[in-house]
Design a protein around this motif. Structure first.
Motif, PDB file in Angstrom:
ATOM      1  N   GLU A   1      -1.588  -2.182  -9.068  1.00 27.38           N
ATOM      2  CA  GLU A   1      -2.833  -2.501  -8.387  1.00 27.38           C
ATOM      3  C   GLU A   1      -4.041  -2.282  -9.290  1.00 27.38           C
ATOM      4  O   GLU A   1      -5.081  -2.917  -9.120  1.00 27.38           O
ATOM      5  CB  GLU A   1      -2.980  -1.648  -7.124  1.00 27.38           C
ATOM      6  CG  GLU A   1      -1.946  -1.964  -6.044  1.00 27.38           C
ATOM      7  CD  GLU A   1      -2.058  -1.038  -4.857  1.00 27.38           C
ATOM      8  OE1 GLU A   1      -2.733  -0.004  -4.987  1.00 27.38           O
ATOM      9  OE2 GLU A   1      -1.493  -1.348  -3.798  1.00 27.38           O
TER      10      GLU A   1
ATOM     11  N   LYS B   1       1.373  -4.423 -14.121  1.00 22.44           N
ATOM     12  CA  LYS B   1       1.554  -5.661 -13.348  1.00 22.44           C
ATOM     13  C   LYS B   1       2.240  -6.733 -14.200  1.00 22.44           C
ATOM     14  O   LYS B   1       3.104  -7.474 -13.707  1.00 22.44           O
ATOM     15  CB  LYS B   1       0.206  -6.162 -12.846  1.00 22.44           C
ATOM     16  CG  LYS B   1       0.262  -7.424 -12.005  1.00 22.44           C
ATOM     17  CD  LYS B   1      -1.113  -7.748 -11.460  1.00 22.44           C
ATOM     18  CE  LYS B   1      -1.065  -9.027 -10.616  1.00 22.44           C
ATOM     19  NZ  LYS B   1      -0.787 -10.222 -11.411  1.00 22.44           N
TER      20      LYS B   1
ATOM     21  N   ASN C   1       3.298   1.601  -4.359  1.00 21.06           N
ATOM     22  CA  ASN C   1       2.129   0.817  -4.003  1.00 21.06           C
ATOM     23  C   ASN C   1       2.269   0.324  -2.569  1.00 21.06           C
ATOM     24  O   ASN C   1       3.360   0.321  -1.985  1.00 21.06           O
ATOM     25  CB  ASN C   1       1.980  -0.386  -4.936  1.00 21.06           C
ATOM     26  CG  ASN C   1       1.783   0.048  -6.373  1.00 21.06           C
ATOM     27  OD1 ASN C   1       1.516   1.203  -6.657  1.00 21.06           O
ATOM     28  ND2 ASN C   1       1.926  -0.894  -7.282  1.00 21.06           N
TER      29      ASN C   1
ATOM     30  N   ASP D   1       2.167  -2.704  -1.767  1.00 16.91           N
ATOM     31  CA  ASP D   1       2.963  -3.929  -1.802  1.00 16.91           C
ATOM     32  C   ASP D   1       4.443  -3.662  -1.564  1.00 16.91           C
ATOM     33  O   ASP D   1       5.153  -4.500  -0.992  1.00 16.91           O
ATOM     34  CB  ASP D   1       2.792  -4.630  -3.155  1.00 16.91           C
ATOM     35  CG  ASP D   1       1.384  -5.153  -3.336  1.00 16.91           C
ATOM     36  OD1 ASP D   1       0.653  -5.223  -2.338  1.00 16.91           O
ATOM     37  OD2 ASP D   1       1.014  -5.475  -4.481  1.00 16.91           O
TER      38      ASP D   1
ATOM     39  N   ALA E   1      -8.314  -1.453  -0.557  1.00 22.31           N
ATOM     40  CA  ALA E   1      -7.189  -0.700   0.010  1.00 22.31           C
ATOM     41  C   ALA E   1      -7.265  -0.682   1.525  1.00 22.31           C
ATOM     42  O   ALA E   1      -6.231  -0.751   2.208  1.00 22.31           O
ATOM     43  CB  ALA E   1      -7.175   0.719  -0.543  1.00 22.31           C
TER      44      ALA E   1
ATOM     45  N   LEU F   1      -5.846  -3.944   2.710  1.00 23.55           N
ATOM     46  CA  LEU F   1      -4.399  -3.978   2.556  1.00 23.55           C
ATOM     47  C   LEU F   1      -3.710  -3.152   3.642  1.00 23.55           C
ATOM     48  O   LEU F   1      -2.654  -3.545   4.165  1.00 23.55           O
ATOM     49  CB  LEU F   1      -4.006  -3.469   1.169  1.00 23.55           C
ATOM     50  CG  LEU F   1      -4.485  -4.304  -0.021  1.00 23.55           C
ATOM     51  CD1 LEU F   1      -4.131  -3.619  -1.342  1.00 23.55           C
ATOM     52  CD2 LEU F   1      -3.888  -5.708   0.014  1.00 23.55           C
TER      53      LEU F   1
ATOM     54  N   THR G   1      -9.098 -11.609  -4.368  1.00 22.75           N
ATOM     55  CA  THR G   1      -7.859 -11.588  -5.146  1.00 22.75           C
ATOM     56  C   THR G   1      -6.948 -12.701  -4.629  1.00 22.75           C
ATOM     57  O   THR G   1      -7.287 -13.439  -3.694  1.00 22.75           O
ATOM     58  CB  THR G   1      -7.149 -10.232  -5.013  1.00 22.75           C
ATOM     59  OG1 THR G   1      -6.685 -10.070  -3.662  1.00 22.75           O
ATOM     60  CG2 THR G   1      -8.089  -9.080  -5.358  1.00 22.75           C
TER      61      THR G   1
END
Length: 843
Positions: free
Chosen positions: A145, A151, A710, A712, A730, A733, A758
């Motif tokens: 992140e 990533k 994370n 995700d 955050a 999310l 994003t």
């Protein structure tokens, strides 16, 4: 024995995903696995451990997943488990997943790092001295992140590999391949880069010397140590006359011939010196006491009487010593062919000021100017031991005197033949006595105080090789000549192992020759890693069994990409999160897009206190010493608001997730007040989870699980999601996770100014605010951070904060939620005092 419980050894279980079922594996001893599974398996083979066991979980894949799968072939691998045998915390995460008691680790890089922590074999020479995780074990530590590099390794490259293998006709390579090519061509930017450059240069010079048949320098440190020249001046341990020792002696500056004593005379002086030294030291002590008396009384006549008495009672040891006092001692006289170290170096090695060096300064001044001062009164007719040893070529005694309690002996004894002291002027006596007192206390720099400033000497190098290894910190990184031998620099790290299998599939799909012509630097890196014997035994032996089909597409081109490295610190890197600087008119223009009825009404906070802080155990309270008192009071007020909202909606058996839990202040309090609920601490920072776990253990609470991952990688179902000051995106999310799981949420957002669009988030979030342009929306988000107390813009900032949270609330309302927006009480507990509460629709 009665009363003793033996705990069974716990194993770290790595759960890996497979597309083959047990019966199929039994027949072929092969299984189709995703690339993440294969990488984790090979990392386990590279870092074997007796505390880790593997479990394969069969899942039903999609056609795209099957096409991108690789073959893992090995007999008697490990047994597979069915879905019902998978622990429920593991089922809430994306594979690969590690379960270590109550700790759950998910995400490819996090799992690979965890496996290396249990490694029982040694490292290979190509690795960093701290192992695969590199300097301070920081390799792939940051989550994807926030880390471009993490990533790239665990998401971008695997997607690029899947894109190539699934393409029917490949016309252009994925952009990520070009990014890595640029990365390998850029200067290395790692921690301690200058130390790394010095070590590399040192090893290169050592290899050149060994190739030329020369012996290595035994005093130099290994490649892992800092090759800067040491300040120690200890003489070589052996005087065997090696070539290196001779070279070191030749680099030392030698004194003039007229300043050197004959060798025979030096030996005589040395023997007589040993007999005279005790009496000289005794008389010297008497002299110091008398000098102190003179300084207190200020009597110049007494000073002269002491000098006369001293001159009449003391006798020089021999003519050679008297001759030596007529020649000022300097660093050049201390150098000899037998001992290359000089007095200045000895002082450095013992961390004490050198008597010989002080005497060299004061003696020369006294011999040329000959002032009648306290220096002459303090000096004796005997030269200092350090000076005699410097003339005789034996610096050992001088080194001992340098570490003695009275390091100023050489100054007190210097220039003993200056009998003209009785001609001193009475006007200068007090000032000279003060100078004597100052000299008796050595300075930190090892220099005595003298009338004339000391001239700095040029640095003398014991070895030309050490001088050649020096690299100044002012040197540009581009000029350090440290190239990318591996992905993160000159050392093999975990990143190389994570990237290697994906590149192996890509290279053999495109064809090695074509790949080399398109991306030559990347191909060179690939061959470098593949040539390592340890990699061949743990990676290549399995990758050779891949069923890779060659892509016959013609005219494959390279896409355009920014010519920067993958380092976040690259100065040329574009920062999409660059802060927006707003003006007054910009904010007012953005507010004009917010129409009536778009904002959520601010409800009153009517929650009544359901507990008293005095009844809360120490380690469940922010007053446990982890926070300053003033902050602990504000933190307790913030926690109280969120906990009261959760207590009103929670029921027995609920699973509550504290997203971005940090040190666990909110989750620990909920775990204590709701013992019949399961609390999940979700955080990607290892140290934060360690802190939370230590507090939980002291409370002896057993309804908590820790998820290091994370957002995700968390895909499980839960009942309530909470988040206290989850920064920036955050909060969005977390909101999406709660909406997907149809869970209740209690959120207190923070850091509105860091919002940015994003590939996963689109702003504005709701249809109700879709008429607000993105740039105007981000302008409002930036103004929402202007909520400091007693600030003239705080009122407008509070409204902008409410607008952003209203957009979030409207998104949940569009999903059927009942949303309430209120303020924390008291509002002074934090400038970010919005509280967003959502209740999902009843099914």
């Amino acid at each position: 024995m009665v009363g003793i419980t033996f705990r069974k050894k716990t194993y770290v279980t790595v759960h890996l995903e497979t597309y083959s079922f047990y019966k199929e594996y039994q027949e072929t001893h092969k299984m189709k696995v995703p690339m993440e599974t294969f990488i984790a398996f090979c990392v386990f083979k590279y870092c074997p451990s007796d505390s880790i066991i593997l479990r394969f979980v069969p899942v039903k894949p999609t056609p795209e997943q099957v096409k991108a799968a690789v073959i893992l072939s090995e007999e008697n691998l490990v047994y597979m488990i069915n879905d019902y045998e998978v622990p429920w915390p593991v089922a809430m995460c994306v594979y690969p997943v590690i379960m270590n008691d109550d700790l759950i680790v998910t995400g490819l890089c996090a799992v690979a790092r965890h496996i290396t922590a249990y490694r029982i074999c040694g490292r290979i020479p190509e690795e960093h001295e701290e192992g695969l995780l590199g300097f301070r074990h920081s390799c792939l530590q940051a989550p994807n992140e926030v880390s471009i590099w993490t990533k790239f390794c665990e998401i971008d490259m695997i997607k690029a590999m899947q894109e190539i293998t699934n393409a029917v006709e490949l016309k252009e390579l994925p952009k990520h391949l070009v990014r890595f090519e640029h990365h390998l061509r850029k200067p290395v930017r790692v921690h301690n880069i200058y130390k790394v450059a010095r070590n590399i240069k040192k090893e290169s010079l050592k290899a050149e010397q060994q190739a030329g048949g020369k012996s290595t320098d035994g005093q130099e440190a290994s490649g892992a140590s800092d090759p800067q020249p040491s300040t120690s001046s200890a003489p070589p341990a052996s005087s065997s006359g090696s070539l290196q020792s001779v070279k070191e002696e030749e680099t030392v500056e030698k004194p003039d011939k007229d300043e050197q004593q004959p060798i025979a005379e030096q030996s005589v002086v040395n023997e007589e010196q040993k007999a005279v030294a005790p009496s000289v030291d005794a008389e010297l002590s008497t002299q110091v006491n008398k000098a102190d008396v003179i300084k207190q009384e200020g009597d110049v006549n007494d000073q002269q009487q002491i000098a006369e008495q001293k001159t009449s009672t003391e006798q020089p040891a021999n003519a050679g010593q008297q001759a030596s006092t007529e020649q000022p001692a300097n660093a050049g006289q201390q150098a000899s062919t037998e001992q290359p170290a000089n007095a200045g170096q000895q002082a450095t090695s013992t961390e004490q000021p050198s008597n010989a060096e002080k005497q060299a300064n004061t003696g020369q001044q006294a011999s040329t100017e000959q002032p009648a001062n306290a220096e002459q009164l303090a000096s004796t007719e005997q030269p200092s031991n350090a000076e005699k040893q410097a003339n005789t070529g034996q610096p050992a005694n001088a080194e001992q005197q340098a570490s003695a309690e009275q390091p100023a002996n050489a100054e007190k004894q210097a220039n003993t033949n200056q009998t003209e002291s009785d001609k001193a002027n009475s006007e200068k006596s007090n000032a000279e006595l003060q100078a004597l007192a100052d000299k008796q206390t050595p300075k930190e720099s090892g220099e005595g105080t003298s009338a004339a400033p000391r001239t700095s000497k040029p640095r003398k190098w014991k070895s030309l090789r050490k001088r050649e290894c020096i690299i100044e910190s002012t040197t540009k990184i581009e000029d350090l000549q440290v190239s990318h031998q591996f992905a993160e620099g000159p050392f093999l790290t975990l990143a190389d192992l994570v990237l290697l299998p994906s590149y192996h599939v890509i290279i053999h799909t495109i064809g090695e020759q074509r790949f080399e012509s398109l991306l030559p630097t990347t191909y060179k890196w690939y061959k470098k890693v593949m040539s390592l014997q340890k990699v061949q035994d743990t990676f290549v032996c399995y990758m050779d069994k891949f069923d890779i089909k060659l892509n016959t597409s013609e005219n494959i081109s390279l896409p355009t990409s920014e010519d920067v490295s993958l380092y976040k610190t690259d100065p040329k890197r574009h920062n999409p999160r660059k802060r927006i600087y707003t003006r007054e008119e910009d904010i007012e223009a953005a507010l004009s897009f917010v129409k009536e009825g778009m904002e959520l009404p601010i409800s009153e906070n009517n929650y009544e206190r359901a507990f008293e802080w005095k009844d809360i155990p120490e380690y469940a309270s922010p007053y446990a010493g982890f926070l300053p008192d003033t902050r602990a009071e504000r933190k307790s007020q913030q926690l109280e608001n969120l906990v009261l909202a959760v207590l009103k909606m929670a029921t027995d058996g609920d699973v509550i997730v504290d997203f971005c839990c940090g040190g666990g202040h909110l989750g620990i309090l909920l775990a204590y007040l709701l013992p019949r609920c399961t609390i999940i601490f979700l955080e990607n920072k290892v140290q934060s989870l360690v802190t939370a776990r230590q507090r939980i253990q002291k409370l002896r609470i057993n309804n908590v699980f820790y998820f290091q991952c994370n957002l995700d990688f968390f895909i499980g179902e839960f009942d309530i999601g909470v988040g206290l000051h989850a920064c920036g995106i955050a909060t969005d999310l977390i909101l999406d996770k709660c909406v997907q799981a149809k869970a209740k949420f209690v959120l207190s957002p923070c850091c509105y100014g860091s919002l940015h669009y994003t590939n996963r988030l689109i702003y504005p979030r709701s249809q109700a605010f879709s008429s607000v342009p993105i740039l105007k929306y981000l302008c409002l988000a930036h103004a929402a951070d202007q909520t400091h107390k007693e600030h003239p813009l705080a009122v407008r900032g509070a409204r902008c904060m409410g607008i952003i949270d209203s957009d979030r609330g409207r998104l949940a309302e569009e999903m059927g939620y009942k949303v309430t927006l209120m303020k924390l009480k008291p509002p002074t507990c934090t400038p970010k005092n919005d509280l967003l509460i959502g209740i999902p629709p009843e099914e």
